[in-house]
Write a protein that holds these residues in place. Structure first.
Motif, PDB file in Angstrom:
ATOM      1  N   ALA A 105       0.827  -1.202   0.000  1.00 35.35           N
ATOM      2  CA  ALA A 105       0.000   0.000   0.000  1.00 35.35           C
ATOM      3  C   ALA A 105       0.867   1.259   0.000  1.00 35.35           C
ATOM      4  O   ALA A 105       0.574   2.221  -0.720  1.00 35.35           O
ATOM      5  CB  ALA A 105      -0.930  -0.005   1.212  1.00 35.35           C
ATOM      6  N   LEU A 106       1.939   1.256   0.783  1.00 40.14           N
ATOM      7  CA  LEU A 106       2.844   2.412   0.799  1.00 40.14           C
ATOM      8  C   LEU A 106       3.531   2.594  -0.546  1.00 40.14           C
ATOM      9  O   LEU A 106       3.680   3.732  -1.032  1.00 40.14           O
ATOM     10  CB  LEU A 106       3.877   2.255   1.912  1.00 40.14           C
ATOM     11  N   LEU A 107       3.951   1.502  -1.159  1.00 42.17           N
ATOM     12  CA  LEU A 107       4.605   1.601  -2.468  1.00 42.17           C
ATOM     13  C   LEU A 107       3.629   2.084  -3.541  1.00 42.17           C
ATOM     14  O   LEU A 107       3.999   2.892  -4.406  1.00 42.17           O
ATOM     15  CB  LEU A 107       5.202   0.244  -2.863  1.00 42.17           C
ATOM     16  N   GLU A 108       2.386   1.615  -3.490  1.00 41.34           N
ATOM     17  CA  GLU A 108       1.380   2.093  -4.450  1.00 41.34           C
ATOM     18  C   GLU A 108       1.134   3.586  -4.267  1.00 41.34           C
ATOM     19  O   GLU A 108       0.984   4.320  -5.244  1.00 41.34           O
ATOM     20  CB  GLU A 108       0.076   1.316  -4.287  1.00 41.34           C
ATOM     21  N   LYS A 109       1.115   4.058  -3.030  1.00 46.48           N
ATOM     22  CA  LYS A 109       0.928   5.491  -2.779  1.00 46.48           C
ATOM     23  C   LYS A 109       2.104   6.278  -3.340  1.00 46.48           C
ATOM     24  O   LYS A 109       1.917   7.326  -3.957  1.00 46.48           O
ATOM     25  CB  LYS A 109       0.775   5.766  -1.289  1.00 46.48           C
ATOM     26  N   ARG A 110       3.312   5.753  -3.158  1.00 47.68           N
ATOM     27  CA  ARG A 110       4.488   6.428  -3.711  1.00 47.68           C
ATOM     28  C   ARG A 110       4.412   6.506  -5.228  1.00 47.68           C
ATOM     29  O   ARG A 110       4.732   7.538  -5.823  1.00 47.68           O
ATOM     30  CB  ARG A 110       5.767   5.690  -3.329  1.00 47.68           C
ATOM     31  N   VAL A 111       3.990   5.420  -5.866  1.00 47.69           N
ATOM     32  CA  VAL A 111       3.879   5.402  -7.325  1.00 47.69           C
ATOM     33  C   VAL A 111       2.843   6.427  -7.783  1.00 47.69           C
ATOM     34  O   VAL A 111       3.076   7.184  -8.736  1.00 47.69           O
ATOM     35  CB  VAL A 111       3.521   3.982  -7.830  1.00 47.69           C
ATOM     36  N   ARG A 112       1.690   6.474  -7.108  1.00 47.11           N
ATOM     37  CA  ARG A 112       0.661   7.460  -7.473  1.00 47.11           C
ATOM     38  C   ARG A 112       1.173   8.876  -7.296  1.00 47.11           C
ATOM     39  O   ARG A 112       0.944   9.744  -8.148  1.00 47.11           O
ATOM     40  CB  ARG A 112      -0.598   7.252  -6.626  1.00 47.11           C
ATOM     41  N   ASP A 113       1.877   9.127  -6.197  1.00 50.15           N
ATOM     42  CA  ASP A 113       2.431  10.467  -5.960  1.00 50.15           C
ATOM     43  C   ASP A 113       3.452  10.834  -7.034  1.00 50.15           C
ATOM     44  O   ASP A 113       3.456  11.966  -7.536  1.00 50.15           O
ATOM     45  CB  ASP A 113       3.076  10.551  -4.573  1.00 50.15           C
ATOM     46  N   LEU A 114       4.305   9.879  -7.402  1.00 55.47           N
ATOM     47  CA  LEU A 114       5.302  10.142  -8.443  1.00 55.47           C
ATOM     48  C   LEU A 114       4.646  10.368  -9.798  1.00 55.47           C
ATOM     49  O   LEU A 114       5.070  11.247 -10.566  1.00 55.47           O
ATOM     50  CB  LEU A 114       6.302   8.991  -8.531  1.00 55.47           C
ATOM     51  N   GLU A 115       3.593   9.600 -10.093  1.00 60.59           N
ATOM     52  CA  GLU A 115       2.879   9.797 -11.360  1.00 60.59           C
ATOM     53  C   GLU A 115       2.202  11.167 -11.379  1.00 60.59           C
ATOM     54  O   GLU A 115       2.213  11.860 -12.392  1.00 60.59           O
ATOM     55  CB  GLU A 115       1.837   8.687 -11.562  1.00 60.59           C
ATOM     56  N   ARG A 116       1.611  11.560 -10.258  1.00 61.99           N
ATOM     57  CA  ARG A 116       0.973  12.865 -10.174  1.00 61.99           C
ATOM     58  C   ARG A 116       2.016  13.971 -10.334  1.00 61.99           C
ATOM     59  O   ARG A 116       1.803  14.945 -11.055  1.00 61.99           O
ATOM     60  CB  ARG A 116       0.239  13.020  -8.841  1.00 61.99           C
ATOM     61  N   PHE A 117       3.179  13.812  -9.685  1.00 58.75           N
ATOM     62  CA  PHE A 117       4.248  14.792  -9.796  1.00 58.75           C
ATOM     63  C   PHE A 117       4.735  14.880 -11.243  1.00 58.75           C
ATOM     64  O   PHE A 117       4.933  15.974 -11.769  1.00 58.75           O
ATOM     65  CB  PHE A 117       5.410  14.411  -8.863  1.00 58.75           C
ATOM     66  N   GLU A 118       4.887  13.720 -11.904  1.00 58.53           N
ATOM     67  CA  GLU A 118       5.347  13.718 -13.289  1.00 58.53           C
ATOM     68  C   GLU A 118       4.321  14.379 -14.201  1.00 58.53           C
ATOM     69  O   GLU A 118       4.677  15.175 -15.084  1.00 58.53           O
ATOM     70  CB  GLU A 118       5.604  12.286 -13.764  1.00 58.53           C
ATOM     71  N   ASN A 119       3.038  14.099 -13.991  1.00 59.75           N
ATOM     72  CA  ASN A 119       1.986  14.720 -14.806  1.00 59.75           C
ATOM     73  C   ASN A 119       1.963  16.234 -14.606  1.00 59.75           C
ATOM     74  O   ASN A 119       1.846  16.997 -15.574  1.00 59.75           O
ATOM     75  CB  ASN A 119       0.610  14.136 -14.479  1.00 59.75           C
ATOM     76  N   ASP A 120       2.091  16.668 -13.353  1.00 65.63           N
ATOM     77  CA  ASP A 120       2.129  18.111 -13.081  1.00 65.63           C
ATOM     78  C   ASP A 120       3.357  18.737 -13.728  1.00 65.63           C
ATOM     79  O   ASP A 120       3.286  19.826 -14.315  1.00 65.63           O
ATOM     80  CB  ASP A 120       2.145  18.376 -11.570  1.00 65.63           C
ATOM     81  N   TRP A 121       4.477  18.044 -13.663  1.00 66.44           N
ATOM     82  CA  TRP A 121       5.710  18.568 -14.235  1.00 66.44           C
ATOM     83  C   TRP A 121       5.590  18.647 -15.759  1.00 66.44           C
ATOM     84  O   TRP A 121       6.004  19.634 -16.360  1.00 66.44           O
ATOM     85  CB  TRP A 121       6.864  17.665 -13.803  1.00 66.44           C
TER      86      TRP A 121
END
Length: 131
Positions: A105-121
């Motif tokens: 669950a923690l790793l999935e949250k990290r992946v979602r956060d990184l994907e969101r950061f990449e999309n925003d970037w």
């Protein structure tokens, strides 16, 4: 005590028991460390079939009148020991499963956060290129 026919039948049953345990080990259905527990119980059965006077001596020693009652008590005790060890194994596996679920669950949250950061970037980079 034990008739010759019964002893032969019990020896065949113990042999089938050992074959079954070895087949489970061979197919990797049973781990080696758990196989040792089942092999120990099989050895006890084999010794009692080969030397039934041991059961008589044991029942006299603990004060049980009938050797069959002593055998039943020993079998019941062995089943309780096996059930306790299996319960301990299941409890340990449940704890490991809980830890793995939390880690995933923690790793999935990290992946979602990184994907969101990449999309925003990417979006910000696209807006900067338009200017």
């Amino acid at each position: 005590m034990i008739t010759a026919k019964l002893r032969i039948l019990l020896l065949i049953a113990v042999g089938v028991y050992f074959i079954l345990v070895f087949q489970l080990l061979k197919r990797k259905t049973l781990n080696l460390k758990y196989t040792l527990l089942w092999m120990a119980s099989g050895l006890v059965m084999l010794v009692l079939v080969l030397f039934p006077q041991l059961l008589q001596s044991f029942s006299s020693f603990v004060g049980i009148f009938d050797p069959m009652n002593a055998l039943f008590s020993m079998a019941f005790f062995c089943v309780i020991i096996i059930a306790m060890s299996l319960t301990a194994i299941v409890s340990k596996l449940n704890e490991k499963t809980k830890i793995l679920i939390q880690t995933i669950a923690l790793l999935e949250k990290r992946v979602r956060d990184l994907e969101r950061f990449e999309n925003d970037w990417q979006r910000k980079k696209g807006e900067d290129n338009e200017l």
